[in-house]
Scaffold this active site. Structure first.
Site, PDB file in Angstrom:
ATOM      1  N   ASP A 132      -7.543   5.315  -1.493  1.00 48.58           N
ATOM      2  CA  ASP A 132      -7.146   4.083  -0.810  1.00 48.58           C
ATOM      3  C   ASP A 132      -6.389   3.140  -1.748  1.00 48.58           C
ATOM      4  O   ASP A 132      -6.963   2.664  -2.734  1.00 48.58           O
ATOM      5  CB  ASP A 132      -8.398   3.374  -0.286  1.00 48.58           C
TER       6      ASP A 132
ATOM      7  N   HIS B 202      -5.583   0.155  -1.210  1.00 50.18           N
ATOM      8  CA  HIS B 202      -5.872  -1.259  -0.955  1.00 50.18           C
ATOM      9  C   HIS B 202      -6.892  -1.832  -1.911  1.00 50.18           C
ATOM     10  O   HIS B 202      -7.260  -2.985  -1.807  1.00 50.18           O
ATOM     11  CB  HIS B 202      -6.384  -1.444   0.479  1.00 50.18           C
TER      12      HIS B 202
ATOM     13  N   CYS C 129       0.808  -1.225   0.000  1.00 57.92           N
ATOM     14  CA  CYS C 129       0.000   0.000   0.000  1.00 57.92           C
ATOM     15  C   CYS C 129       0.838   1.271   0.000  1.00 57.92           C
ATOM     16  O   CYS C 129       0.530   2.239  -0.712  1.00 57.92           O
ATOM     17  CB  CYS C 129      -0.977   0.001   1.185  1.00 57.92           C
TER      18      CYS C 129
END
Lengths: 493, 473
Positions: B430, B432, B306
């Site tokens: 994000d 992820h 990440c």
């Protein structure tokens, strides 16, 4: 959902088209696929059977050539000559919809040939004649076949014809600067006439296939064939500048450069946008939509081109000089009168544009090669710069009623008498100097090009489908089977 | 340069290639320049002539700008509204950035629609005719053969009829084309060295309001580093601050109907509606970045990558604003950079080890030559008090922020912060996300979305890496 599209070669048979129309008037339109899911199952079977029969029928019947009736008289006269064999070319237009022959031209006599040689066919001579003739045909007209008048055995005659046909067509297409299109017709016709019995045997070969076998074809005379053919024309600017290679700058080198440059230019023309009478017609639309038939039609075309190839590196190169072709040409193409498509008009006109420029350049190069130092129409400016006037195009109307013309190219130091001589020798046409149309080029009058870019107010009439009932359709389905059977046996279409 | 006010409705863009060919008889510099100028003059008169044609892309409309002529389907008459004409132009597949509604609302949206036109040449014309002449010149010399990539933009107002469109094309576009040819001539002559010639190439830049779209001609093949003087002049001319780039090639304006070739989403946050806080303002990242996340580029970094992805997003921002020419680094390249600076052992490369903000700062410094500030919060709950600092960062630097803490790394693209109430929201990108580049999914499911202060682990400590813009043009 089942759909079929009726192959276009089947639609050429008038009777078949009408019959199909009767049955399927509910759903059918000439260019759309037929939606079978709307029909009851048994009718689908009927349709399948009918099409199968028609296909077989078509295979047996082959292509049908519709021939200007003057040709019959011309061939007759040739039959009466003492010479045997007499060969020649057939000129016309082949499209997916129809095949037409408008002219027959005998192979000119070779002066130096010995008497014995006159009785055999000189293949090289025939093909060379075909090459010359092909240059004298405007767009839409081409060499569609060869004929032979001989009382030799039919099989031998056919073999000879086959050889000639392939040689002629291969030579002509090798000089083309364009790529063959998918919808080009590759069938060409051979005609064998026995001078004593006047029996005519007509066959076609597919010249794309070297192993092609003879297929039977129809040969039918008709008068006034070309009276309502359409003409599409334009005047076009050419402006090419090409570098000459750094080493030798002989004429041979110039030929290489020009050929390459012409090929690139031809590609630009081919991919250009074509407007006809100021409008961009959809591809499959008919050219003569909304016009009355049997009325002579002339259209003016406009061509818009773009540059496709990006050249962003190596932009300066050494060269041994340059060659440029600048000026304007008049181009035209003829279209048969049986609902020609806009796409065909565009294709034929573009090809004429390319070939008229290429032909003149080729002729000039041939002249230069032949006459070494001093060339026709050259004027030496400085030591290094030479100007050559390319020959300009002259049209000569064919005696048949209608707009058709053949053309020739006149160098600036030639007189009109030389043109008429060539027309006689190459095309066997008796033309007087007054008949020749010299106004299309080398003139400052406004020629026959009217460009009207404003959108016209003509309404396009959409063909209307008549609505009918399935009962009638069923009844005619039965009638169709009967007619199909009769077509097969009675050979009447 | 043609300056165009981007607030008005429609942009007309003409693109086309013009062939530039001439023979250079001698190598004398002045004579060469004369020939080049003369050839440009020929092209300019060609553009002003009746054989110049503009064809509206994806439509059947063709316009002759230098005579009162156009070719259209019969349904279109001169008084048809241009809006109705738009229906003739096939809707292009919108590249996935932005739902249309939010784009129109946002003031920053520069153009509502772009109409593309192709420059064509009509080779047919009515008489008088003179048959062609073949000219052969034999001389050891040089031959110039270039295709000039013309690309002009002109703005028009709404609700014009076809007649007015034709007027605009007649005057504005043709003027723009001839002007561009003049610019190209200038740039070509400027960059001629002996017998080498650089092709001039137009590039469009969107300047801050009210300047709008501007077109600059640059020589092909010359890197940005050698064009500093030109950019200085441009900054002066347009009164732009001289500490951030506006005219690097990477800053080129991306037209809405052109797809991005690399397939990454650009600025997915533009599709969101921003929260309104009492007395609050929204502070966002400036410029363009691409969204990097798990599983892209066939790298399975699910669970460990990440921070790498957040770093990639930051690198993409610097690349697309023109600060660096380096393409976005891969995981391996990032790891190698850390080995090179001595931060990690050689075995680090190819491993699946996590990195944090400090490593991100190190890589930005080593690979891209950038400085970054590190912000430290001992508890997630404290992050809410950093509103002012984050707001300031987005105001002055406007770069994406990488935040790492607990076991997760994220990218902060903006804050909504109220000075009076202290309310704060964070715009989070994000890394992820493991799915495809589907803007709908990404915005609906909150992979790019506004989060409250409870988004953070209240007890963990966080490090933020705030990259700083270099003060260059």
């Amino acid at each position: 959902m089942l759909t079929i599209s009726i192959p276009s070669h089947l639609l050429r048979h008038r009777r078949a088209t009408e019959i199909c129309q009767c049955i399927f008037i509910f759903f059918w339109s000439a260019d759309e696929p037929l939606d079978l899911s709307k029909l009851p199952a048994f009718l689908v079977e009927v349709l399948a059977t009918v099409l199968l029969l028609l296909n077989i029928f078509h295979e047996i019947m082959g292509r049908g050539y519709i021939v200007q009736d003057d040709v019959e008289g011309y061939l007759s006269k040739l039959c009466e000559q003492k010479a045997d064999p007499v060969t020649g070319l057939l000129i016309g237009q082949s499209s997916t919809q129809r095949d037409f022959v408008v002219m027959a031209i005998r192979t000119p006599q070779k002066e130096e040939s010995a008497a014995a040689a006159r009785n055999s066919v000189d293949k090289e001579w025939v093909t060379e004649h075909a090459r010359q003739v092909s240059r004298m045909l405007p767009g839409g007209l081409s060499v569609v076949g060869v004929f032979i008048i001989t009382d030799a055995d039919a099989k031998d005659a056919l073999t000879t014809l086959r050889q000639l046909l392939f040689a002629v067509e291969n030579l002509i297409s090798s000089e083309h600067l364009w790529d063959p299109a998918d919808d080009d017709v590759t069938d060409c016709v051979t005609l064998h006439i026995n001078p004593k019995t006047r029996k005519t045997v007509c066959r076609t070969f597919d010249i794309k296939d070297p192993k092609s076998v003879a297929k039977p074809a129809d040969w039918k005379y008709q008068s006034g064939l070309c009276s309502s053919w359409a003409t599409v024309s334009c005047s076009l600017n050419v402006d090419m500048l090409l570098p000459l290679p750094n080493n030798r700058t002989s004429t041979g080198n110039m030929e290489e450069c020009l050929k390459e440059g012409l090929k690139a230019w031809a590609h630009q023309i081919e991919s250009g946008l074509c407007l006809i009478d100021g409008k961009r017609l959809p591809e499959d639309s008919e050219l003569t939509v909304g016009q009355r038939r049997n009325v002579r039609q002339t259209y003016t075309a406009q061509l818009l081109i773009t540059t496709e190839n990006k050249r962003l590196t190596d932009v300066i190169e050494q060269c041994g000089g340059s060659v440029s072709v600048t000026g304007a040409i008049h181009s035209r193409a003829y279209l048969h009168s049986n609902k020609p498509k806009a796409r065909l008009a565009e294709k034929l006109l573009k090809r004429d544009v390319v070939s008229t420029v290429a032909t003149r350049v080729q002729m000039m190069l041939e002249e230069l090669l032949a006459s070494d130092q001093e060339s026709k129409g050259s004027c030496r400016d400085k030591q290094q710069k030479e100007l050559f006037c390319l020959p300009h195009r002259i049209f000569c109307p064919l005696k048949v009623s209608g707009p058709l013309c053949v053309c020739d190219y006149q160098f600036s130091d030639e007189g009109l008498s030389e043109v008429t001589e060539r027309l006689k020798e190459m095309l066997d046409i008796d033309a007087a100097e007054e008949d020749l149309d010299t106004r299309q080029e080398m003139t400052f009058e406004i020629t026959g090009c009217d460009i009207t870019p404003e959108p016209t107010q003509e309404k396009v009439e959409a063909p209307e489908h008549k609505k009918n009932y399935i009962g009638v359709a069923m009844a005619t389905a039965v009638a169709l089977l009967a007619t199909a059977a009769s077509m097969l046996y009675l050979n009447d279409i | 340069m043609v300056v165009v006010d981007s607030e008005t409705a429609t942009v007309l863009r003409v693109k086309g290639l013009l062939e530039f060919r001439c023979q250079l008889d001698s190598t004398d510099e002045q004579l060469v320049r004369n020939v080049i100028s003369r050839t440009f003059e020929t092209l300019r008169s060609q553009v002003k002539s009746e054989s110049c044609v503009l064809a509206v892309s994806d439509s059947p409309v063709i316009i002759w700008p230098n005579k009162d002529a156009y070719a259209t389907p019969e349904e279109i008459t001169p008084s048809t509204l241009c809006e109705d004409m738009h229906q003739w132009i096939q809707a292009d597949e919108q590249e996935s950035s932005g739902k249309k509604s939010s784009k129109k609302k946002s003031k920053k949206s520069s153009v509502a629609s772009v109409i593309n036109l192709r420059l064509m040449t009509e080779v047919t014309k009515p008489g008088p005719l003179s048959a062609p002449i073949l000219t052969k010149t034999v001389l050891k010399s040089h031959f110039v053969s270039v295709t000039l990539p013309l690309d002009c933009v002109v703005c028009t107002g709404r609700s014009d009829t076809i007649k007015e469109y034709v007027f605009y094309t007649k005057h504005l576009l043709i003027e723009a084309l001839t002007h561009q040819l003049c610019e190209m001539e200038k740039v070509t002559l400027q960059n001629m060295k002996g017998m080498t010639l650089l092709v001039p190439e137009p590039v469009h830049f969107l300047l801050p309001e009210p300047k709008g779209l501007v077109t600059v001609v640059y020589p092909v093949g010359v890197p940005d580093s050698q064009l500093v003087a030109q950019r200085k002049e441009l900054h002066q001319q347009f009164e732009l601050p001289d500490d951030r780039p506006y005219f690097r090639r990477a800053n080129a304006y991306h037209f809405p109907n052109e797809p991005y070739k690399d397939g990454y989403l650009r600025n997915p946050h533009l599709a969101l509606t921003h929260p309104t806080l009492d007395n609050g303002k929204v502070y966002l990242v400036q410029g363009i970045y691409s969204y990097h996340h798990y599983m892209q580029d066939r790298v399975d970094d699910n669970g460990w990558g990440c921070a790498y992805r957040s770093l990639q997003t930051i690198c993409s921002w610097f690349q697309q604003q023109g600060y660096v020419e380096l393409p976005v680094p891969t995981h391996k390249e990032i790891q190698q950079a850390l080995v090179d600076v001595g931060d990690k052992q050689a075995s680090f490369v190819g491993s699946r080890q996590w990195i944090g903000s400090i490593e991100v700062q190190a890589v930005l410094s080593h690979l891209l030559g950038l400085t970054s500030k590190i912000l430290f919060v001992s508890q997630g709950a404290e992050l809410a008090s950093k509103g002012r600092e984050l707001a300031n960062h987005f105001l002055t630097e406007g770069t994406p922020v990488m935040i790492g803490g607990g076991v997760l790394a994220h990218t902060i693209l903006g804050v909504a912060w109220s000075e009076t109430t202290g309310q704060i929201r964070y715009l989070i990108l994000d890394p992820h996300y493991t799915g495809a580049e589907d803007l709908q999914v990404i915005t609906d499911k909150g992979w790019c979305g506004w989060k409250g202060p409870d988004f953070w682990d209240q007890t963990a400590y966080y490090n933020l890496c705030l990259p700083q813009r270099p003060k260059v043009i």
